[in-house]
Write a protein that holds these residues in place. Structure first.
Motif, PDB file in Angstrom:
ATOM      1  N   GLY A 107       0.796  -1.218   0.229  1.00 14.64           N
ATOM      2  CA  GLY A 107       0.100  -0.117  -0.108  1.00 14.64           C
ATOM      3  C   GLY A 107       0.897   1.140  -0.174  1.00 14.64           C
ATOM      4  O   GLY A 107       0.593   2.009  -0.765  1.00 14.64           O
ATOM      5  N   LYS A 152      -8.168   9.050   6.562  1.00 16.79           N
ATOM      6  CA  LYS A 152      -7.909   7.859   7.695  1.00 16.79           C
ATOM      7  C   LYS A 152      -8.429   6.765   7.083  1.00 16.79           C
ATOM      8  O   LYS A 152      -9.770   6.619   6.791  1.00 16.79           O
ATOM      9  CB  LYS A 152      -8.808   8.373   8.876  1.00 16.79           C
ATOM     10  CG  LYS A 152      -8.220   9.688   9.557  1.00 16.79           C
ATOM     11  CD  LYS A 152      -8.548  10.141  10.843  1.00 16.79           C
ATOM     12  CE  LYS A 152      -7.998  11.458  11.503  1.00 16.79           C
ATOM     13  NZ  LYS A 152      -8.834  12.166  12.775  1.00 16.79           N
ATOM     14  N   LEU A 153      -7.713   5.578   7.676  1.00 18.48           N
ATOM     15  CA  LEU A 153      -8.002   4.281   7.393  1.00 18.48           C
ATOM     16  C   LEU A 153      -9.526   3.852   7.968  1.00 18.48           C
ATOM     17  O   LEU A 153     -10.157   2.949   7.122  1.00 18.48           O
ATOM     18  CB  LEU A 153      -7.102   3.119   7.782  1.00 18.48           C
ATOM     19  CG  LEU A 153      -7.367   1.758   7.498  1.00 18.48           C
ATOM     20  CD1 LEU A 153      -7.123   1.690   6.060  1.00 18.48           C
ATOM     21  CD2 LEU A 153      -6.314   0.983   8.224  1.00 18.48           C
ATOM     22  N   SER A 183     -12.224   5.715   8.105  1.00 15.65           N
ATOM     23  CA  SER A 183     -13.039   6.819   7.768  1.00 15.65           C
ATOM     24  C   SER A 183     -14.526   6.215   7.286  1.00 15.65           C
ATOM     25  O   SER A 183     -15.653   6.829   7.511  1.00 15.65           O
ATOM     26  CB  SER A 183     -12.810   7.502   6.532  1.00 15.65           C
ATOM     27  OG  SER A 183     -11.353   8.293   6.645  1.00 15.65           O
ATOM     28  N   CYS A 196     -15.525  -0.086  10.628  1.00 12.96           N
ATOM     29  CA  CYS A 196     -14.462  -1.148  10.635  1.00 12.96           C
ATOM     30  C   CYS A 196     -15.017  -2.106   9.882  1.00 12.96           C
ATOM     31  O   CYS A 196     -14.503  -3.217   9.523  1.00 12.96           O
ATOM     32  CB  CYS A 196     -14.629  -1.699  12.003  1.00 12.96           C
ATOM     33  SG  CYS A 196     -13.690  -0.607  13.562  1.00 12.96           S
ATOM     34  N   LEU A 253     -13.370  -2.975   6.413  1.00 14.83           N
ATOM     35  CA  LEU A 253     -12.037  -3.684   6.552  1.00 14.83           C
ATOM     36  C   LEU A 253     -12.276  -5.055   7.274  1.00 14.83           C
ATOM     37  O   LEU A 253     -11.522  -6.048   6.878  1.00 14.83           O
ATOM     38  CB  LEU A 253     -11.341  -2.718   7.827  1.00 14.83           C
ATOM     39  CG  LEU A 253     -10.954  -1.457   7.272  1.00 14.83           C
ATOM     40  CD1 LEU A 253     -10.235  -0.691   8.474  1.00 14.83           C
ATOM     41  CD2 LEU A 253     -10.013  -1.641   6.056  1.00 14.83           C
ATOM     42  N   PHE A 273     -13.413  -1.656  -1.534  1.00 23.58           N
ATOM     43  CA  PHE A 273     -12.631  -0.474  -0.611  1.00 23.58           C
ATOM     44  C   PHE A 273     -12.750   0.759  -1.215  1.00 23.58           C
ATOM     45  O   PHE A 273     -12.646   1.040  -2.750  1.00 23.58           O
ATOM     46  CB  PHE A 273     -11.281  -0.952  -0.276  1.00 23.58           C
ATOM     47  CG  PHE A 273     -10.997  -1.963   0.434  1.00 23.58           C
ATOM     48  CD1 PHE A 273     -11.714  -2.161   1.815  1.00 23.58           C
ATOM     49  CD2 PHE A 273     -10.272  -2.934   0.079  1.00 23.58           C
ATOM     50  CE1 PHE A 273     -11.295  -3.268   2.576  1.00 23.58           C
ATOM     51  CE2 PHE A 273     -10.060  -4.068   0.892  1.00 23.58           C
ATOM     52  CZ  PHE A 273     -10.738  -4.411   2.184  1.00 23.58           C
ATOM     53  N   ILE A 305      -8.783   4.974   0.410  1.00 21.93           N
ATOM     54  CA  ILE A 305      -8.181   4.040   1.545  1.00 21.93           C
ATOM     55  C   ILE A 305      -7.857   2.649   0.900  1.00 21.93           C
ATOM     56  O   ILE A 305      -7.450   1.817   1.487  1.00 21.93           O
ATOM     57  CB  ILE A 305      -8.996   3.571   2.771  1.00 21.93           C
ATOM     58  CG1 ILE A 305     -10.348   2.946   2.377  1.00 21.93           C
ATOM     59  CG2 ILE A 305      -9.262   5.131   3.436  1.00 21.93           C
ATOM     60  CD1 ILE A 305     -11.038   2.465   3.488  1.00 21.93           C
ATOM     61  N   ARG A 315      -4.152   1.224   1.153  1.00 23.36           N
ATOM     62  CA  ARG A 315      -3.646   0.605   2.538  1.00 23.36           C
ATOM     63  C   ARG A 315      -4.822  -0.771   2.900  1.00 23.36           C
ATOM     64  O   ARG A 315      -4.190  -1.546   3.530  1.00 23.36           O
ATOM     65  CB  ARG A 315      -4.136   1.712   3.551  1.00 23.36           C
ATOM     66  CG  ARG A 315      -2.831   2.641   3.448  1.00 23.36           C
ATOM     67  CD  ARG A 315      -2.990   4.216   4.436  1.00 23.36           C
ATOM     68  NE  ARG A 315      -4.226   4.750   3.828  1.00 23.36           N
ATOM     69  CZ  ARG A 315      -5.007   5.603   4.259  1.00 23.36           C
ATOM     70  NH1 ARG A 315      -4.626   5.840   5.703  1.00 23.36           N
ATOM     71  NH2 ARG A 315      -5.880   6.395   3.771  1.00 23.36           N
ATOM     72  N   ALA A 316      -5.930  -0.630   2.608  1.00 19.64           N
ATOM     73  CA  ALA A 316      -7.018  -1.584   2.921  1.00 19.64           C
ATOM     74  C   ALA A 316      -6.659  -3.030   2.190  1.00 19.64           C
ATOM     75  O   ALA A 316      -6.619  -3.884   2.862  1.00 19.64           O
ATOM     76  CB  ALA A 316      -8.312  -1.019   2.674  1.00 19.64           C
TER      77      ALA A 316
END
Length: 479
Positions: A81, A265-266, A268, A271, A274, A395, A399, A402-403
Motif C-alpha cells: 500500500g 484516515k483508514l 473513515s 470497521c 475492513l 474498498f 483507503i 492501505r486497505a
C-alpha cells in the motif's frame, strides 16, 4: 452517465491489452507459489535430512522451508500500500518483477557468491530460504497490485471479468509450474533430481520475470493514482484511451469528488468494510487450497502413488484449476459475486469432508484424486477469482491501497499458518493412528461451510457498481 448506461459502453481493445500485461504479475505469483510442490522431496533430502532432526522437528522445518516465501509475501503485502502510494501502481509492479527475477536465480543457485554453482550442500539452506523470502515479497506485492491496478483502470461493466483475469493468470502460472516440474522430473533419475532438478524448477521463473518487467513499460499509470497525486491532465489522458469522452468526464469528476470529500484516515468508513475484506482473505486460505497446491505430489505419494505419477496427477489438478477459473470469468459479471461464492463454499466443504473420509477409510487412490479435483473445481469457479474481485472492489478510493495491503497481508499470514501446520497435522503419529491422514481435510471442510454463512450474512453484491458507487454504499452503511 449512470451505471446502467455504462454497462452498455463498448470496451476499447487497449483495456484488454493493459489487463493482459498487468496479469503477468499474477502468472508469476502462481508459478512462484506452486513451483515448490515439485521440489519438496528433494528439498527434504538436500536440506533437512542431513541435519538429523528429530521427526517432529524435521517435519516442522520442512514446513518452514516450503512456506518460507510466505514470510516475504506478508512483508510485500503489508508494504504494498505504501509502495504503490509513493511510487505509483506501475513502478511498484516493476519492483515486484525485479524481485521475482532475483529470487528465481537465487533459489536455483543459493550458493551464488559463496561457492561454485552446483557445489553447495545443506549448508546453503539459509541463503535458499532468504532468496525464497525475496521472491515472496514480489508475490506479496503482485498479489495486491495487479487486482488493484486493473480495478482502477478498467470500466465497471467489465471490471469483474478483467479482475478475474488475474486469477486466471495465477492458475495458469500454477499449471505451468506443475507442467515444468513434471517435464524436468522426466529428465534424470532420483540422484539428478536431488542435485540439479529442483534448481531448474526454480530457475525457469526468470524468463517470465524479464518479460513482465519489459512489458510494464507499455502500460499507463492508474488514473485514480494520478488524480490522488494532483496529475489530473495525465489522468484525463489515460481515461480518454479507456473510456468514451462523455464517460471520461463523468468518471473523472466522481474520482475527484471521492478524494476531495473523504478523510484519508483508514477507519473513515468504519470497521465493517475492513473486517469483510480481511475475513474474505482469511477464509480463502483457511479452506485449505494451498495445502492442495503446495503439497499435491506429497499427498498423492502418501496414498501410494509413485513420484513421476504424483507429479502428473498434480498437472491434472492444475489443469482443473485453470479450466474452472474460466467458468468464473464468464459468469462473475453475469450472475454476480455472491451466488458464485455461496455455491463454491458448499462444493468445497463437501469435497474436503469426502476427501478426509477417503483417507480415513483408506480408499483407493482414485477417490482421493476425484474429491481433490471436486474441491479445486469448486474453489476455481468461486473463491479463487471472486475473492480478489471483491477485495479490489469494496474498498473506497481514498483507503484502497492501505486497505488492500491489510487484506492481502491477512491472506498471506493465513496462508503461512495453513502451510506451516499441515505437515505437522498430516504426519503426526497420533492423528495418523486415529484418522489416517484425514483429520486436516475435515478441519478445512468445516471452515469452507462456515464461509457460506459469512458470505450470506456480511458481504454486499458489487456487480455492475462503479468504485465510487461502492464508496457511497459504505457511507450510507455507516450513517
Amino acid at each position: 452517465m449512470n451505471t446502467e448506461q455504462n454497462r452498455n459502453v463498448k470496451t476499447p481493445r487497449v483495456v484488454y491489452l493493459i489487463t493482459a500485461t498487468a496479469v503477468l504479475g499474477g502468472f508469476l505469483f502462481g508459478y512462484d507459489t506452486a513451483v515448490i510442490s515439485g521440489t519438496i522431496g528433494a528439498l527434504d533430502q538436500f536440506f533437512i535430512q542431513p541435519q538429523n532432526f528429530e521427526s517432529t522437528i524435521g517435519n516442522w522445518w520442512l514446513g518452514f522451508t516450503v512456506s518460507a516465501a510466505l514470510i516475504g509475501c506478508i512483508v510485500g503485502a503489508m508494504s504494498g500500500g505504501i509502495i504503490s502510494l509513493k511510487l505509483g501502481r506501475r513502478k511498484a509492479m516493476m519492483l515486484s518483477s525485479v524481485l521475482f527475477f532475483i529470487s528465481a536465480l537465487g533459489s536455483a543457485m543459493p550458493e551464488l557468491g559463496i561457492d561454485s554453482i552446483g557445489s553447495g550442500n545443506h549448508t546453503i539452506w539459509i541463503p535458499f530460504i532468504l532468496y525464497r523470502i525475496v521472491g515472496g515479497i514480489g508475490v506479496g506485492l503482485a498479489s495486491m497490485l495487479a487486482p488493484m491496478y486493473i480495478s482502477e483502470i478498467v470500466p465497471a461493466n467489465v471490471r469483474g471479468r478483467l479482475v478475474s483475469w488475474n486469477q486466471f493468470a495465477i492458475v495458469i502460472g500454477i499449471f505451468i509450474s506443475f507442467l515444468v516440474n513434471y517435464q524436468i522430473g522426466q529428465i534424470g533419475d532420483a540422484s539428478w533430481q536431488l542435485s540439479k532438478g529442483w534448481r531448474f524448477m526454480f530457475g525457469a521463473e526468470a524468463i517470465p520475470a524479464i518479460l513482465y518487467f519489459s512489458l510494464l513499460f507499455t502500460v499507463p499509470e492508474s488514473p485514480r493514482w494520478l488524480v490522488l497525486k494532483g496529475q489530473e491532465k495525465k489522468a484525463a489522458s489515460v481515461m480518454c484511451k479507456i473510456l468514451q469522452e462523455g464517460d471520461m468526464a463523468f468518471q473523472l469528476k466522481e474520482i475527484k469528488n471521492s478524494f476531495g470529500t473523504t478523510s484519508p484516515k483508514l477507519l473513515s468508513f468504519g470497521c465493517r468494510v475492513l473486517f469483510i475484506g480481511g475475513a474474505l482473505a482469511v477464509f480463502q486460505q483457511f479452506i485449505g487450497i494451498n495445502v492442495v497446491l503446495y503439497y499435491a505430489p506429497e499427498i498423492f505419494k502418501s496414498i501410494g502413488v509413485k513420484g513421476d505419477q504424483a507429479l502428473f496427477q498434480s498437472v491434472v489438478v492444475g489443469l482443473t484449476n485453470m479450466l474452472f477459473t474460466i467458468v468464473a470469468i464468464k459468469n462473475v459479471d453475469r450472475f454476480g459475486r455472491k451466488p458464485l461464492m455461496l455455491i463454491g463454499a458448499i462444493g468445497m466443504g463437501g469435497a474436503m469432508i469426502c476427501l478426509g473420509a477417503s483417507f480415513f477409510l483408506n480408499s483407493n487412490g482414485i477417490f482421493a484424486l476425484v474429491f481433490m479435483l471436486m474441491f479445486v473445481a469448486s474453489f476455481a469457479m468461486s473463491w479463487g477469482p471472486v475473492t480478489w474481485v471483491l477485495i479490489a472492489e469494496i474498498f473506497p478510493n481514498s483507503i484502497r491501497g492501505r486497505a488492500m495491503s491489510i487484506a492481502t497481508a491477512a491472506m498471506w499470514i493465513s496462508n503461512f499458518m495453513v502451510s506451516q501446520t499441515f505437515p505437522v497435522l498430516d504426519k503426526h503419529q497420533v492423528l495418523i493412528a486415529k484418522f489416517n491422514h484425514g483429520f486436516a481435510y475435515w478441519v478445512y471442510g468445516a471452515i469452507a461451510l462456515l464461509s457460506f454463512a459469512f458470505i450470506w450474512k456480511f458481504v454486499p453484491e458489487t456487480k455492475g457498481k462503479t468504485l465510487e458507487e461502492m464508496e457511497g454504499f459504505w457511507k450510507k452503511d455507516r450513517s
